[in-house]
Design an enzyme around this catalytic site. Sequence first.
Site, PDB file in Angstrom:
ATOM      1  N   HIS A   1      -3.972   4.090  -0.859  1.00 10.26           N
ATOM      2  CA  HIS A   1      -4.014   2.839  -1.629  1.00 10.26           C
ATOM      3  C   HIS A   1      -3.797   1.691  -0.662  1.00 10.26           C
ATOM      4  CE1 HIS A   1      -3.111  -0.562  -4.014  1.00 10.26           C
ATOM      5  NE2 HIS A   1      -1.795  -0.404  -4.027  1.00 10.26           N
TER       6      HIS A   1
ATOM      7  N   GLU B   1       4.183   3.246  -6.605  1.00  5.05           N
ATOM      8  CA  GLU B   1       2.985   3.788  -7.253  1.00  5.05           C
ATOM      9  C   GLU B   1       2.998   5.316  -7.354  1.00  5.05           C
ATOM     10  OE1 GLU B   1       1.464   1.769  -8.779  1.00  5.05           O
ATOM     11  OE2 GLU B   1       1.361  -0.136  -7.705  1.00  5.05           O
TER      12      GLU B   1
ATOM     13  N   HIS C   1      -5.371  -6.596  -7.179  1.00  6.35           N
ATOM     14  CA  HIS C   1      -4.355  -5.742  -6.556  1.00  6.35           C
ATOM     15  C   HIS C   1      -4.821  -5.102  -5.247  1.00  6.35           C
ATOM     16  CE1 HIS C   1      -1.013  -2.529  -7.429  1.00  6.35           C
ATOM     17  NE2 HIS C   1      -1.193  -2.686  -6.125  1.00  6.35           N
TER      18      HIS C   1
ATOM     19  N   HIS D   1      -4.271  -2.629   0.437  1.00  3.46           N
ATOM     20  CA  HIS D   1      -4.372  -4.016  -0.009  1.00  3.46           C
ATOM     21  C   HIS D   1      -5.327  -4.739   0.949  1.00  3.46           C
ATOM     22  CE1 HIS D   1      -0.320  -4.228  -2.422  1.00  3.46           C
ATOM     23  NE2 HIS D   1      -1.067  -3.201  -2.760  1.00  3.46           N
TER      24      HIS D   1
ATOM     25  N   GLY E   1       0.821  -1.200   0.000  1.00  3.97           N
ATOM     26  CA  GLY E   1       0.000   0.000   0.000  1.00  3.97           C
ATOM     27  C   GLY E   1       0.859   1.255   0.000  1.00  3.97           C
ATOM     28  N   ASN E   2       0.219   2.390  -0.184  1.00  4.59           N
ATOM     29  CA  ASN E   2       0.927   3.673  -0.176  1.00  4.59           C
ATOM     30  C   ASN E   2      -0.065   4.804   0.013  1.00  4.59           C
ATOM     31  OD1 ASN E   2       0.167   3.561  -3.231  1.00  4.59           O
ATOM     32  ND2 ASN E   2       1.747   1.994  -2.976  1.00  4.59           N
TER      33      ASN E   2
END
Length: 222
Positions: free
Chosen positions: A98, A79, A163, A100, A31-32
């Site tokens: 973002h 990303e 994703h 997961h 994630g980010n």
Amino acid sequence: MSREAIEKAKEQVIWGCRTMVEKGYALGTAGNISARVEDENLFVITPSARPYLTMKTEDLVIGDLDGNVVWGTYRPSIEFSMHLGIFKERREVNCIVHTHSKFATAVSAIDGIERVPVMDIEGVVYLGGEILVAPFAPPGSKELAAFVRETIGTNAGLLMANHGAVGTGLTMEEAMISSDNVERACEMYLCILAAGRQVRRLPENYLDMAKKKSLNRRNVAV
């Protein structure tokens, strides 16, 4: 360059990192998170492959909206281009999460599902409608960034095939709420599919009215 604005953006990102881990939306360094720097052509983003719970503001990376990394000890998230694309596509978006997360990733991996339908009022109020699934492309690729930018439309969230999910907002708290609603919608959708039933559609007149209110609430220009 406003140091105060940069520090404010960094604090939002750190809060987002802690909250994402607390909610179980990330495994390891997956994630980010990013935040636009107020009144600047800049955004702050998490570095690549760094643990969230011990992350400090000095670990974060600063990029500009031309796609350049302008400051940072570490490499930016893989990303970087995806976050950049959303910021350029949606001028009102200030924060991006973002994840997961489990249920969102599960739905994103079901063959044949291109969208998650609206199931309740929160899906319209917070997300703006059905959740679309961006086509698969390798993580960090220009193709993935393009798919996400093309898919998000005016909504506050989306899925990326096989994703995970993306949530956006005017603030980091709102971006996290968008992520919460994506995860909740995906969990409910899986329950409905498991029961072998169909989603009951909300009345069209209500959907039209609620979508307009959602756009206005989220400052989305149409």
